[in-house]
Design a protein around this motif. Structure first.
Motif, short mmCIF file in Angstrom:
data_model
loop_
_atom_site.label_atom_id
_atom_site.label_comp_id
_atom_site.label_asym_id
_atom_site.label_seq_id
_atom_site.Cartn_x
_atom_site.Cartn_y
_atom_site.Cartn_z
N ASN A 154 -39.79 4.02 39.49
CA ASN A 154 -41.40 3.93 39.42
C ASN A 154 -41.66 4.68 38.10
OD1 ASN A 154 -41.88 2.58 41.95
ND2 ASN A 154 -41.37 4.58 43.08
N ARG A 155 -41.03 5.63 37.65
CA ARG A 155 -41.25 6.25 36.33
C ARG A 155 -40.71 5.45 35.29
NH1 ARG A 155 -40.58 11.41 33.64
NH2 ARG A 155 -41.19 10.93 31.40
N ARG A 156 -39.89 4.71 35.46
CA ARG A 156 -39.23 3.75 34.40
C ARG A 156 -40.15 2.56 33.98
NH1 ARG A 156 -33.67 3.72 32.74
NH2 ARG A 156 -32.73 5.62 33.52
N LEU A 157 -40.84 2.11 35.51
CA LEU A 157 -41.51 0.83 35.15
C LEU A 157 -43.00 1.38 34.52
CD1 LEU A 157 -41.35 -0.86 38.60
CD2 LEU A 157 -40.87 -1.92 36.14
N ALA A 158 -43.38 2.57 34.93
CA ALA A 158 -44.52 3.26 34.23
C ALA A 158 -44.21 3.43 32.70
CB ALA A 158 -45.16 4.33 34.67
N ASP A 159 -43.12 3.97 32.49
CA ASP A 159 -42.86 4.09 30.91
C ASP A 159 -42.62 2.68 30.03
OD1 ASP A 159 -42.95 6.70 31.26
OD2 ASP A 159 -40.74 7.15 31.29
N LEU A 160 -41.92 1.68 30.90
CA LEU A 160 -41.91 0.42 30.11
C LEU A 160 -43.09 -0.24 29.98
CD1 LEU A 160 -39.97 -2.04 29.42
CD2 LEU A 160 -39.91 -2.59 31.96
N LYS A 161 -43.84 -0.11 30.86
CA LYS A 161 -45.26 -0.89 30.70
C LYS A 161 -46.04 -0.13 29.77
CE LYS A 161 -45.92 -2.09 35.64
NZ LYS A 161 -46.69 -1.99 36.89
N SER A 162 -45.98 1.20 29.38
CA SER A 162 -46.64 1.79 28.49
C SER A 162 -46.10 1.63 27.11
CB SER A 162 -46.69 3.52 28.59
OG SER A 162 -46.97 4.22 27.56
N ARG A 163 -44.90 1.43 27.13
CA ARG A 163 -43.97 0.96 25.73
C ARG A 163 -44.28 -0.36 25.39
NH1 ARG A 163 -39.41 3.31 27.27
NH2 ARG A 163 -38.46 1.44 28.23
N ARG A 164 -44.34 -1.22 26.21
CA ARG A 164 -44.67 -2.69 26.16
C ARG A 164 -46.07 -2.77 25.64
NH1 ARG A 164 -41.18 -6.44 27.42
NH2 ARG A 164 -42.69 -8.00 27.93
N ARG A 165 -47.12 -2.14 26.18
CA ARG A 165 -48.32 -2.42 25.89
C ARG A 165 -49.13 -1.56 24.75
NH1 ARG A 165 -50.21 -3.29 32.26
NH2 ARG A 165 -49.04 -5.26 32.83
N GLU A 180 -43.34 -8.97 36.21
CA GLU A 180 -43.80 -8.27 37.47
C GLU A 180 -43.89 -8.92 38.59
OE1 GLU A 180 -46.60 -4.83 35.90
OE2 GLU A 180 -47.07 -6.17 34.38
N THR A 181 -44.27 -10.40 38.50
CA THR A 181 -44.64 -11.08 39.59
C THR A 181 -43.05 -11.71 40.08
OG1 THR A 181 -45.20 -13.16 38.18
CG2 THR A 181 -46.80 -11.44 38.55
N ARG A 182 -42.30 -11.80 39.24
CA ARG A 182 -40.96 -12.65 39.82
C ARG A 182 -40.22 -11.89 40.86
NH1 ARG A 182 -37.65 -13.85 34.56
NH2 ARG A 182 -36.35 -15.15 36.14
N TYR A 188 -37.83 -3.91 36.91
CA TYR A 188 -37.35 -3.14 35.52
C TYR A 188 -36.33 -3.87 34.80
CZ TYR A 188 -35.41 0.72 32.91
OH TYR A 188 -35.04 1.41 31.81
N ALA A 189 -35.47 -4.48 35.58
CA ALA A 189 -34.35 -5.14 34.91
C ALA A 189 -34.83 -6.34 34.14
CB ALA A 189 -33.05 -5.35 35.89
N LEU A 190 -35.55 -6.89 34.61
CA LEU A 190 -36.21 -8.29 34.05
C LEU A 190 -36.84 -7.91 32.86
CD1 LEU A 190 -37.23 -10.22 37.31
CD2 LEU A 190 -35.56 -10.93 35.83
N GLY A 191 -37.96 -6.81 33.06
CA GLY A 191 -38.85 -6.36 32.01
C GLY A 191 -38.10 -5.84 30.74
N ILE A 192 -37.10 -5.26 30.96
CA ILE A 192 -36.39 -4.59 29.95
C ILE A 192 -35.96 -5.89 28.93
CG2 ILE A 192 -36.16 -2.23 30.66
CD1 ILE A 192 -33.21 -2.78 31.27
#
Length: 365
Positions: free
Chosen positions: A6-17, A39-41, A49-53
């Motif tokens: 969950n922390r990784r996803l939050a950091d990823l979203k912050s980084r991407r946006r 996020e919807t897949r 997370y794996a898809l997002g990175i």
């Protein structure tokens, strides 16, 4: 990997946006509020997370990075009284950046001066004329001074760092992106003299601290990675982004000494066939990344002999960097384990079972 998913996803979203307070247009604000496709897949957190990175940053943010570069170029053109040209280099034009507010690198090239490979087929023809005037080094030193003065005047509220050797670094103030401004001039290689293709044209970048230049091939690097991307049906850049994000999310990113340019170089040497997977099987790229990094580690002499895609230098030029491959492989391995356990709803899996689960994974497009 101390950070939970969950922390990784939050950091990823912050980084991407991005976390910039400067909103450059309404599209920027819209992109900040909507969910991204990855996020919807899947409903599973490690899969998200794996898809997002692996995915490219929203094109809105990339356009805004380029727009900020254009704004800096305009200020330079209006304030520097000499003939200059501009080119972009680095992760943004290659589209392997992982941040919504990515830095952008601008080459500022002398417009009336270049050097050539004297062994090239056009070297002793009317295509080039002898230069009469200040040396290239002296011109670059003067250009560097002019750029420092101009950028400080143009961005009084920003941090204009003039202490760096190769670039003037701009950040803060009215700037929504950090921008590196790099004084340089063209160098027409023997290959370029034949092909007249921009990919083969080299640049010499000024080094302030030593009053010297070094040779670079930024367009060949971009072209080679783009070729690899074509051969792998998009897999190469997904793995480059994956590894860059995993480095950023590691417990100690500074311990992983391989930079973005070197990560791209390593992936360039991964086996193309293994990276070519359909979109629904994207999670298999985690297994591919682990196997290919292991291949480098198990063949140390070969790995340390690999050149960057542009042929400038060795990618891994020290023991510390070789050990960094192991650290990066550990990050990929841990991700793969967590992902495979989540996909199979099991409590524990060995390496072979993990690889099998990832290879056989399916995620709706």
């Amino acid at each position: 990997m101390a950070k939970d998913v969950n922390r990784r996803l939050a950091d990823l979203k912050s980084r991407r946006r991005g976390n910039s307070t400067v909103v450059m247009d309404s599209a920027y604000a819209t992109a900040s509020n909507r969910s991204e496709k990855f996020e919807t897949r899947s409903t599973k957190q490690w899969a998200k997370y794996a898809l997002g990175i692996m995915q490219e940053v929203d094109p809105t943010y990339t356009r805004n990075s380029v727009a900020e570069g254009e704004r800096v170029k305009s200020q330079i053109s209006n304030r520097v009284d000499r003939d200059i040209k501009f080119e972009y280099q680095g992760s943004v034009p290659l589209n392997v950046h992982i941040r919504g507010v990515s830095d952008i690198d601008i080459l500022v090239l002398l417009g009336q001066y270049l050097t050539i490979d004297t062994q090239g087929v056009r070297a002793n023809t009317a295509a080039y004329s002898d230069w009469v005037g200040p040396s290239g080094i002296d011109q670059l030193a003067a250009l560097r001074n002019e750029l420092e003065v101009a950028l400080k005047a143009a961005y009084p509220a920003a941090d204009v760092d003039i202490t760096k050797d190769k670039a003037i670094a701009l950040s803060g103030g009215s700037l929504a992106r950090s921008v590196d401004v790099v004084p340089s001039h063209w160098h027409d290689s023997a290959t370029y003299q034949v092909s007249q293709n921009k990919r083969d044209r080299e640049v010499k970048i000024y080094q302030k601290n030593t009053h010297n230049t070094f040779l670079n091939r930024p367009f060949l690097h971009i072209d080679k990675i783009n070729e690899k991307e074509t051969y792998t049906r998009g897999g190469a850049k997904k793995i480059i982004r994956m590894l860059k994000n995993l480095k950023a999310d590691s417990d100690n990113p500074t311990a992983i000494l391989i930079n973005s340019y070197e990560i791209a170089g390593l992936v360039y040497h991964f086996e193309s066939s293994s990276m070519s997977v359909p979109v629904y099987n994207e999670l298999a790229l985690v297994a591919v990344a682990k196997q290919q990094l292991t291949r480098l580690i198990d063949s140390k002499l070969w790995a340390m002999g690999l050149n960057t895609p542009d042929g400038i230098r060795k990618i891994i030029d020290s023991e510390a960097k070789f050990n960094s491959i192991k650290l990066l492989r550990d990050e990929v391995s841990e991700l793969g384990k967590n992902l495979a356990i989540e996909l199979t709803s099991r409590y524990w899996m060995d390496d072979l079972e993990t690889l099998k689960a990832l290879r056989e994974s399916y995620i709706a497009e």
